[in-house]
Design an enzyme around this catalytic site. Structure first.
Site, PDB file in Angstrom:
ATOM      1  N   ASP A 260       5.270   5.931 -35.077  1.00 12.86           N
ATOM      2  CA  ASP A 260       4.539   6.893 -35.900  1.00 12.86           C
ATOM      3  C   ASP A 260       5.415   7.424 -37.036  1.00 12.86           C
ATOM      4  O   ASP A 260       4.951   7.599 -38.168  1.00 12.86           O
ATOM      5  CB  ASP A 260       4.041   8.039 -35.022  1.00 12.86           C
ATOM      6  CG  ASP A 260       2.784   8.678 -35.579  1.00 12.86           C
ATOM      7  OD1 ASP A 260       2.132   8.053 -36.424  1.00 12.86           O
ATOM      8  OD2 ASP A 260       2.454   9.808 -35.177  1.00 12.86           O
ATOM      9  N   ASP A 377      -3.794  10.851 -32.164  1.00  8.52           N
ATOM     10  CA  ASP A 377      -3.011  11.964 -31.622  1.00  8.52           C
ATOM     11  C   ASP A 377      -3.713  12.592 -30.422  1.00  8.52           C
ATOM     12  O   ASP A 377      -3.083  12.908 -29.407  1.00  8.52           O
ATOM     13  CB  ASP A 377      -2.782  13.010 -32.717  1.00  8.52           C
ATOM     14  CG  ASP A 377      -2.083  12.413 -33.929  1.00  8.52           C
ATOM     15  OD1 ASP A 377      -1.176  11.588 -33.725  1.00  8.52           O
ATOM     16  OD2 ASP A 377      -2.460  12.752 -35.057  1.00  8.52           O
TER      17      ASP A 377
END
Length: 459
Positions: A260, A377
């Site tokens: 990420d 997320d």
């Protein structure tokens, strides 16, 4: 002779009166010409004054806009304050609660009988070192699949293959809405021993799926769209918890932190390229099936259409005002006509000002846009908490520690976002804290608390 003299006197009198009349007419014509020249000069003077006033108004508007921009830049950190954080923490908490409650109550989501197709090892047998090695291989394969899918997504969007892109997204969401939601309901009815005929079951699943597709890919109430985003995230998290092995899950969470960071922060990261391409195209409705938003995403297009119609109306009114002023200046007008023309022009300017104010408000609302968080997320926060709940056998010390870490990490990410003012990954801080505190709580704090309770020691 007397007759001739009288005739001559009469003729001279007539010619003198004709001259006087002619002179009077010439004086009148000269006066009219002077009056018209005076009126024309007044008109030119008023147009010059009007142009000066318009230029000063434009300068004032430009200064006001510059001041507003600086004030907005100064107030940007306030847009990501406690309100926006709360609007993100509540749905994330609901998603994690659904996943933890399902993991602790429905045992079919924690069975280790099957794994995903692209996971080479299942970790059923072997020593801890071999399971750890297999976990690294599985994590590498999982992150590789995520990377390939993200690159395909970015390529389709960059080269404007919108039909293939939305077909892919619609197919995936259909699978979640109709198949996996049906399987979840079957497990739920089986757990609580609830009887239902197949016709009613298919009607419930059909209605659930159709309403979800309409609210996500078209238009619907904000709360309904947010509800479906939370449900789809929880379903994907439960699938990953069910089909990912124990060691592999924790290693995947650590690998996703690094992935990420690279994908969002690096100059050529796929997610950064995606965000920059969307900004260049002015596309604010970027993948509303993959992003949770605290405000309506499709309302931006409505505001843009309204501003376009308002600007068209304003341009037509400007043309009408200009034509009216040109016609009024082309013919000789009196002072009353000039004053009425200037009052109409000022009234038209006020009308245009009044019509332009809602546009600026719409632009500010659309630029504000609320807080946004990717559904990835949501998914991996829930995977972290669900796996912690399962591996610790429902130890609430571990569950609460991981939950607090996720919320604190989300708050720190929001704080950094208000300072840096650019897109940031939301996984690294929360997941790093969560993994660290899971192992610390499981292997240090929980045994310590259990020993204190066993020997009845109070601190």
């Amino acid at each position: 002779m007397s007759v001739n003299s009288s005739t001559e006197e009469t003729v001279s009198l007539i010619t003198e009166s004709d001259r006087e009349q002619h002179d009077n007419e010439e004086n009148v014509v000269n006066m009219d010409e002077g009056a018209t020249e005076l009126r024309i000069r007044r008109g030119d003077l008023e147009t010059d004054e009007r142009e000066d006033a318009d230029s000063t108004l434009d300068a004032g508007r430009g200064a006001r806009r510059a001041r507003q921009r600086t004030e907005e830049e100064d107030e940007t950190p306030l847009k990501y304050g406690p309100e926006q954080l709360l609007l993100l923490v509540v749905p994330v908490s609901i998603c994690m609660i659904v996943v933890v409650a399902t993991v602790l109550s429905i045992k079919s989501y924690t069975s280790e009988d099957a794994t995903l197709v692209y996971i080479p090892y299942n970790e059923k047998t072997g020593s801890s070192s071999s399971k750890l090695g297999h976990g690294f291989v599985n994590a590498l394969a999982f992150v590789g699949i995520v990377l390939v899918m993200t690159i395909v997504l970015v390529v389709l969007y960059k080269y404007k293959c919108y039909k293939a892109l939305f077909g892919w997204l619609i197919g995936g969401v259909c699978l979640l809405m109709f198949l996996f939601s049906g399987l979840y309901l079957v497990d739920l009815f089986d757990k609580y021993n609830t009887a239902m005929d197949w016709i009613s079951f298919f009607i419930i699943v059909w209605n659930f799926g159709v309403v979800g597709m309409v609210s996500i890919f078209w238009k619907g109430p904000l709360r309904l769209m947010q509800f479906y985003h939370i449900i789809t995230s929880a379903l994907i998290a439960l699938i990953l918890i069910k089909y990912l092995p124990d060691f592999t899950t924790w290693i995947i969470l650590g690998a996703l932190v690094l992935y990420d960071l690279w994908a969002v922060c690096c100059p050529h990261g796929p997610l950064r390229v995606l965000v920059e391409t969307a900004k260049e195209r002015g596309d604010r409705n970027l993948f509303q099936s993959l992003i949770y938003s605290t405000t309506m995403m499709w309302s931006v297009t409505m505001a843009e259409n309204e501003t376009q119609s308002h600007t068209a109306q304003d341009s037509e009114e400007d043309c009408e005002d200009e034509s009216d002023s040109e016609t009024s200046e082309g013919r000789p007008a009196g002072a009353d006509d000039l004053s009425s023309t200037s009052s109409e022009a000022s009234a038209g300017g006020q009308r245009r000002k009044r019509r332009r104010r809602p546009e600026s408000n719409d632009e500010e609302d659309s630029e504000g846009g609320g807080a946004r968080l990717g559904l990835g997320d949501f998914i991996f926060y829930s995977v972290l908490l669900g796996r912690a709940a399962y591996d610790s056998d429902g130890d609430w010390n571990v569950i609460l520690a991981c939950y607090i870490c996720v919320v604190i990490g989300l708050g720190l990410t929001t704080l950094l976002l208000s300072m840096i003012k650019r897109a940031l990954p939301a996984l690294p801080i929360s997941v790093t804290f969560g993994v660290i505190f899971y192992f610390a709580t499981s292997y240090l704090i929980s045994p310590f608390v259990s020993a204190l309770a066993q020997y009845q020691v109070f601190i």
